[in-house]
Design a protein around this motif. Sequence first.
Motif, PDB file in Angstrom:
ATOM      1  N   VAL A   1      -7.867  37.955  13.447  1.00  0.00           N
ATOM      2  CA  VAL A   1      -7.158  38.576  14.552  1.00  0.00           C
ATOM      3  C   VAL A   1      -7.221  37.679  15.777  1.00  0.00           C
ATOM      4  O   VAL A   1      -8.269  37.117  16.111  1.00  0.00           O
ATOM      5  CB  VAL A   1      -7.761  39.959  14.871  1.00  0.00           C
ATOM      6  N   ASP A   2      -6.098  37.518  16.437  1.00  0.00           N
ATOM      7  CA  ASP A   2      -6.027  36.714  17.646  1.00  0.00           C
ATOM      8  C   ASP A   2      -6.366  37.591  18.848  1.00  0.00           C
ATOM      9  O   ASP A   2      -5.533  38.338  19.339  1.00  0.00           O
ATOM     10  CB  ASP A   2      -4.618  36.133  17.788  1.00  0.00           C
ATOM     11  N   ARG A   3      -7.588  37.498  19.341  1.00  0.00           N
ATOM     12  CA  ARG A   3      -8.044  38.343  20.433  1.00  0.00           C
ATOM     13  C   ARG A   3      -7.432  37.960  21.780  1.00  0.00           C
ATOM     14  O   ARG A   3      -7.629  38.674  22.767  1.00  0.00           O
ATOM     15  CB  ARG A   3      -9.572  38.329  20.510  1.00  0.00           C
ATOM     16  N   ASN A   4      -6.685  36.883  21.836  1.00  0.00           N
ATOM     17  CA  ASN A   4      -5.967  36.525  23.057  1.00  0.00           C
ATOM     18  C   ASN A   4      -4.531  37.026  23.059  1.00  0.00           C
ATOM     19  O   ASN A   4      -3.801  36.830  24.035  1.00  0.00           O
ATOM     20  CB  ASN A   4      -5.968  35.001  23.233  1.00  0.00           C
ATOM     21  N   ALA A   5      -4.144  37.687  21.965  1.00  0.00           N
ATOM     22  CA  ALA A   5      -2.763  38.148  21.826  1.00  0.00           C
ATOM     23  C   ALA A   5      -2.566  39.517  22.466  1.00  0.00           C
ATOM     24  O   ALA A   5      -3.509  40.208  22.848  1.00  0.00           O
ATOM     25  CB  ALA A   5      -2.386  38.196  20.346  1.00  0.00           C
ATOM     26  N   SER A   6      -1.302  39.898  22.557  1.00  0.00           N
ATOM     27  CA  SER A   6      -0.925  41.218  23.063  1.00  0.00           C
ATOM     28  C   SER A   6      -0.215  41.986  21.955  1.00  0.00           C
ATOM     29  O   SER A   6       0.374  41.396  21.051  1.00  0.00           O
ATOM     30  CB  SER A   6      -0.001  41.088  24.276  1.00  0.00           C
ATOM     31  N   LEU A   7      -0.255  43.285  22.039  1.00  0.00           N
ATOM     32  CA  LEU A   7       0.397  44.164  21.060  1.00  0.00           C
ATOM     33  C   LEU A   7       1.291  45.141  21.795  1.00  0.00           C
ATOM     34  O   LEU A   7       0.876  45.760  22.788  1.00  0.00           O
ATOM     35  CB  LEU A   7      -0.657  44.931  20.262  1.00  0.00           C
ATOM     36  N   SER A   8       2.529  45.293  21.324  1.00  0.00           N
ATOM     37  CA  SER A   8       3.455  46.274  21.886  1.00  0.00           C
ATOM     38  C   SER A   8       3.820  47.273  20.797  1.00  0.00           C
ATOM     39  O   SER A   8       4.222  46.889  19.704  1.00  0.00           O
ATOM     40  CB  SER A   8       4.716  45.583  22.409  1.00  0.00           C
ATOM     41  N   MET A   9       3.685  48.564  21.092  1.00  0.00           N
ATOM     42  CA  MET A   9       3.887  49.626  20.100  1.00  0.00           C
ATOM     43  C   MET A   9       4.925  50.619  20.587  1.00  0.00           C
ATOM     44  O   MET A   9       4.869  51.092  21.729  1.00  0.00           O
ATOM     45  CB  MET A   9       2.557  50.354  19.861  1.00  0.00           C
ATOM     46  N   GLY A  10       5.885  50.943  19.731  1.00  0.00           N
ATOM     47  CA  GLY A  10       6.908  51.937  20.039  1.00  0.00           C
ATOM     48  C   GLY A  10       6.462  53.324  19.637  1.00  0.00           C
ATOM     49  O   GLY A  10       6.134  53.576  18.482  1.00  0.00           O
ATOM     50  N   TRP A  11       6.425  54.260  20.591  1.00  0.00           N
ATOM     51  CA  TRP A  11       5.979  55.644  20.373  1.00  0.00           C
ATOM     52  C   TRP A  11       7.099  56.579  20.797  1.00  0.00           C
ATOM     53  O   TRP A  11       8.045  56.170  21.469  1.00  0.00           O
ATOM     54  CB  TRP A  11       4.682  55.866  21.171  1.00  0.00           C
ATOM     55  N   ILE A  12       7.042  57.833  20.393  1.00  0.00           N
ATOM     56  CA  ILE A  12       8.179  58.742  20.595  1.00  0.00           C
ATOM     57  C   ILE A  12       8.272  59.347  21.986  1.00  0.00           C
ATOM     58  O   ILE A  12       9.302  59.884  22.359  1.00  0.00           O
ATOM     59  CB  ILE A  12       8.157  59.902  19.572  1.00  0.00           C
ATOM     60  N   LEU A  13       7.204  59.287  22.773  1.00  0.00           N
ATOM     61  CA  LEU A  13       7.219  59.903  24.090  1.00  0.00           C
ATOM     62  C   LEU A  13       6.871  58.880  25.166  1.00  0.00           C
ATOM     63  O   LEU A  13       5.996  58.043  24.955  1.00  0.00           O
ATOM     64  CB  LEU A  13       6.210  61.055  24.156  1.00  0.00           C
ATOM     65  N   PRO A  14       7.508  58.960  26.325  1.00  0.00           N
ATOM     66  CA  PRO A  14       7.116  58.081  27.430  1.00  0.00           C
ATOM     67  C   PRO A  14       5.750  58.486  27.964  1.00  0.00           C
ATOM     68  O   PRO A  14       5.264  59.578  27.670  1.00  0.00           O
ATOM     69  CB  PRO A  14       8.219  58.323  28.468  1.00  0.00           C
ATOM     70  N   PRO A  15       5.107  57.629  28.740  1.00  0.00           N
ATOM     71  CA  PRO A  15       3.784  57.968  29.261  1.00  0.00           C
ATOM     72  C   PRO A  15       3.827  59.221  30.129  1.00  0.00           C
ATOM     73  O   PRO A  15       4.701  59.352  30.983  1.00  0.00           O
ATOM     74  CB  PRO A  15       3.384  56.734  30.072  1.00  0.00           C
TER      75      PRO A  15
END
Length: 521
Positions: A36-50
């Motif tokens: 796992v690249d611990r310097n990376a970022s992850l973007s996740m699509g979810w069904i509801l806005p914050p």
Amino acid sequence: MFRRFAFASVVCASVLLASSCGGGGSSTTTGANDDVDRNASLSMGWILPPPMMDPHATPSIVGAFPYLSLTYDRLVRVDNSSGTAQFVPMLAESWSYSGDGRTLTFALRQDATFHDGTPVNAEAVRWSLERARALPKSTVASELTSIVDVQAPDANTVVLTLNRPAADLIYRLSTLAGAIVNPAAANADLSMTEAGSGPYVLDELKVGDRATFTRFDGYWDDAAQNMASIEVVGMVDDQARLNALRSGQVDAALTKVTQSADVEQLLRDNRFGVTDTDRSAWYAMYLNTSNPALAEVNVRRAMNYAIDRDGISEALLGGKCTPTSQPLQDGVVGHDEGSDDRYGYDPDRARQLLAESGRGDGLQLTVLTLAGVRTSDGVAVAIKEQLAQVGIDLQLQQRDLGQAAIDWRAGRADGFQYTHPGTADAGTTMAESYLGWQYPGPLPADIEATLQAPLDATMAPDARAQALAAASATASENALELFVCAIPTQYAHTSAVVGLDEMSPPTSGGAIDLRYVGVTR
């Protein structure tokens, strides 16, 4: 009598909304990868806005979980890495019930700090739980009604006094109802900020759109913060989430059973994969036994025999929804194998039972469906057509989610076509399905006692498993609802994303828990 302990109405509606997230099946599951690249970022699509960022005042404790679970620790969390949901330590290193089940004692870990550097000690936990119970705008207080008193006898011990031997309380404390808030924020407005102790801190909040989080230095569990930053993007439209994945705007996204064809097409591109998780949530038509006709068990059984579950799955849900005749699905503790095939497709048997019940001349029922939700409205239409073949006429009434929940709770309809979410605790799943607002009609005393039995914290694990199986069998035998099929939860993602198969949110059906998820180099 222990009958009505369910959510506040706004939370009820939100739980249903989140549970509509069931996805389709898949042919690919990305395996674990230690690189796992611990310097990376992850973007996740979810069904509801914050939502509002206060965990004790959010409109939806399920819908907000993907956001707030990153910043707020709880006493316990759910671990599904073994394939079966288990409660494991988080801020609490251990816990135990007293012999009578009315005292629950937690021993806290001693290396946790809030994001401002102050320790997460027993007094902070006591204050936070009391805040969740007493905050005037609390939307989680109804989750903690079994708690009578909270004490902190020393810096590392929290003692809860309960009004019943509440086995389900551990589950409730694993949700945002148990999120531990920093007492330093006693006078702060947490709607746009946070005061937690989780692995990430809130970096940026765009209301109605997305939230970004960055790693909290000094967190006690390195494995829970694989990413340098995480972005959760709220996209209500199913196709928009999938398109965002294809175009590289997000690294992963929740998909639904109605998108099976699109998901299969996506898998032809080796840049992408699909991960399936549990099937503990299920489609059903809730039934209101306040209607004299539905109070008759043979009428409810007739409705179940009249449904072609395989046909509905194949025609509407990509063949990915497994037919079911009970509430505790395969793989869940308490699943009753004897109830698996209780209700096959048998219209003649349905007509016979209706005739024996004096309903052979027909029956009309009003049923709520959700406007704009294909899985709710489409399944309801199919059920309407099939029940019409045995003389039962459904009058479908579309509502938005909030109004549907209000109308159902008030008993203004005979049925409600929607989803039952599965929780990490099977006893809670049973109770929320049939002992709360989701079941507005009366239950016979013996059935109610059978459903309540697994909530007893004094039961040994084997005895509780037997009690759960008896409860699921009772719900099936008495056709407490019109059972349809068990829904898989599915996430599409780039081939670099790992760990989605081990996400362990407290409630099934699509909710995201991004601790331990990562992106490989």
